[in-house]
Design a protein around this motif. Structure first.
Motif, short mmCIF file in Angstrom:
data_model
loop_
_atom_site.label_atom_id
_atom_site.label_comp_id
_atom_site.label_asym_id
_atom_site.label_seq_id
_atom_site.Cartn_x
_atom_site.Cartn_y
_atom_site.Cartn_z
N GLU A 178 -2.48 4.32 -42.38
CA GLU A 178 -2.46 4.99 -40.98
C GLU A 178 -2.22 3.91 -39.98
OE1 GLU A 178 -4.16 8.50 -38.36
OE2 GLU A 178 -5.63 7.56 -39.76
N LYS A 179 -2.93 2.86 -40.02
CA LYS A 179 -2.96 2.03 -38.80
C LYS A 179 -1.57 1.16 -39.09
CE LYS A 179 -7.81 1.58 -38.41
NZ LYS A 179 -9.19 0.49 -38.77
N LEU A 180 -1.37 0.63 -40.20
CA LEU A 180 -0.07 -0.08 -40.60
C LEU A 180 1.21 0.72 -40.20
CD1 LEU A 180 1.24 -2.66 -41.43
CD2 LEU A 180 1.07 -1.76 -44.00
N ALA A 181 1.02 2.21 -40.38
CA ALA A 181 2.23 2.84 -40.18
C ALA A 181 2.52 3.08 -38.76
CB ALA A 181 1.94 4.17 -40.57
N ALA A 182 1.55 2.80 -37.93
CA ALA A 182 1.78 2.78 -36.13
C ALA A 182 2.17 1.39 -35.76
CB ALA A 182 0.64 3.58 -35.54
N THR A 183 1.79 0.49 -36.78
CA THR A 183 2.01 -1.05 -36.14
C THR A 183 3.68 -1.46 -36.02
OG1 THR A 183 0.04 -1.65 -37.22
CG2 THR A 183 1.33 -3.40 -36.89
N LYS A 184 3.90 -1.98 -34.84
CA LYS A 184 5.16 -2.47 -34.82
C LYS A 184 5.70 -3.80 -35.68
CE LYS A 184 5.89 0.25 -31.00
NZ LYS A 184 6.89 1.29 -31.13
N LEU A 185 6.65 -3.49 -36.36
CA LEU A 185 7.23 -4.54 -37.29
C LEU A 185 7.95 -5.40 -36.59
CD1 LEU A 185 8.38 -2.02 -40.05
CD2 LEU A 185 6.21 -3.36 -39.87
N PRO A 186 8.40 -6.59 -37.09
CA PRO A 186 9.10 -7.64 -36.36
C PRO A 186 10.48 -7.07 -35.61
CG PRO A 186 8.42 -8.48 -38.53
CD PRO A 186 7.97 -6.99 -38.42
N SER A 187 10.86 -6.08 -36.00
CA SER A 187 12.04 -5.52 -35.35
C SER A 187 11.67 -4.73 -34.14
CB SER A 187 12.71 -4.19 -36.49
OG SER A 187 11.79 -3.41 -36.70
N GLY A 188 10.54 -4.48 -33.95
CA GLY A 188 9.94 -3.73 -32.77
C GLY A 188 9.69 -2.31 -32.85
N GLN A 189 9.92 -1.70 -34.30
CA GLN A 189 9.74 -0.54 -34.56
C GLN A 189 8.62 -0.34 -35.65
OE1 GLN A 189 13.91 0.60 -35.52
NE2 GLN A 189 13.66 2.28 -34.25
N SER A 190 8.04 0.80 -35.67
CA SER A 190 7.00 1.12 -36.56
C SER A 190 7.38 2.38 -37.51
CB SER A 190 5.71 1.66 -36.09
OG SER A 190 5.75 3.02 -35.29
N CYS A 191 6.89 2.34 -38.78
CA CYS A 191 7.14 3.67 -39.50
C CYS A 191 7.27 4.80 -38.72
CB CYS A 191 6.28 3.80 -40.69
SG CYS A 191 6.05 2.16 -41.58
N VAL A 192 6.16 5.25 -37.93
CA VAL A 192 6.09 6.47 -37.22
C VAL A 192 7.01 6.35 -36.18
CG1 VAL A 192 3.66 6.94 -37.76
CG2 VAL A 192 4.45 5.79 -35.62
N ASP A 193 7.89 5.68 -35.75
CA ASP A 193 8.88 5.84 -34.60
C ASP A 193 9.94 6.56 -35.15
OD1 ASP A 193 7.53 4.34 -32.87
OD2 ASP A 193 8.67 2.30 -33.12
N CYS A 194 10.33 6.46 -36.31
CA CYS A 194 11.49 7.22 -37.01
C CYS A 194 10.73 8.38 -37.83
CB CYS A 194 12.25 6.31 -37.87
SG CYS A 194 13.14 5.11 -37.15
N HIS A 195 9.90 8.40 -38.56
CA HIS A 195 9.26 9.22 -39.79
C HIS A 195 8.40 10.25 -39.07
CE1 HIS A 195 11.42 7.76 -43.17
NE2 HIS A 195 11.28 6.62 -42.86
N GLY A 196 7.87 9.71 -37.81
CA GLY A 196 7.07 10.59 -37.11
C GLY A 196 5.48 10.64 -37.74
#
Length: 146
Positions: free
Chosen positions: A51-69
Motif C-alpha cells: 500500500e505504501k509502495l503503491a503511493a510512492t512516486k517512482l523515478p518517473s514522478g508517478q505512482s501506481c495509484v496516480d493511474c490505477h487509483g
C-alpha cells in the motif's frame, strides 16, 4: 577400488546442494527491501508495505495509484485496467514481465523497468504491490457457479 570414497563424495555433494538451496535471511529492510539470495514468489508479499509502495512516486514522478487509483479500483481512464482484486500471482508475474521486457506497454514497461533499474523497486516490492492490489475487494471475479 572401494565404494567408501564414492559414498563420501556423494554425501558431500548432496549436503552442499542442500545448503545452496536453503533459505537465507533477508538483509535489513530499507528503501528497496533488498534481500540476499532469497527467492521471492508471488505470495511472499506484504499488503501493508505494498500500500505504501503503491503511493510512492517512482523515478518517473508517478505512482501506481496516480493511474490505477487507490486500491487499483478507480483508474484514470477506460484504457487503464482495474487491478484491485486481481489474482496475486497474475499481478506478480505481469510486473516481472514488464521489468524483463517480456510484456510491453508504453507506460508500464517504462515505469517498472525504470523503478527497478533505479533501485526503487525490487522483487520483494513487486510481491508487496501484488499482495496489496490482490487484497482489494474489486469487481473482478471468476465464472464459478455461473
Amino acid at each position: 577400488m572401494t565404494k567408501r570414497p564414492l559414498a563420501i563424495a556423494t554425501t558431500c555433494a548432496l549436503l552442499l546442494g542442500l545448503a545452496a538451496c536453503g533459505k537465507s535471511e533477508p538483509a535489513a529492510e530499507g528503501a528497496g527491501h533488498k534481500t540476499a539470495n532469497k527467492h521471492i514468489n508471488a505470495f511472499d508479499g506484504d499488503a501493508a508495505r505494498g500500500e505504501k509502495l503503491a503511493a510512492t512516486k517512482l523515478p518517473s514522478g508517478q505512482s501506481c495509484v496516480d493511474c490505477h487509483g487507490t486500491g487499483g479500483l478507480k483508474p484514470i481512464d477506460a484504457a487503464t485496467p482495474i487491478i484491485g482484486g486481481q489474482y496475486q500471482d497474475y499481478l506478480f508475474h505481469s510486473l516481472q514481465h514488464y521489468r524483463e521486457g517480456k510484456r510491453d506497454h508504453a507506460l508500464m514497461t517504462m515505469q517498472i523497468k525504470g523503478a527497478f533499474d533505479a533501485g526503487t523497486l525490487d522483487e520483494q516490492g513487486i510481491a508487496d504491490l501484488s499482495a496489496y492490489f490482490a487484497a482489494q475487494s474489486g469487481p473482478l471475479g471468476d465464472l464459478h457457479g455461473k
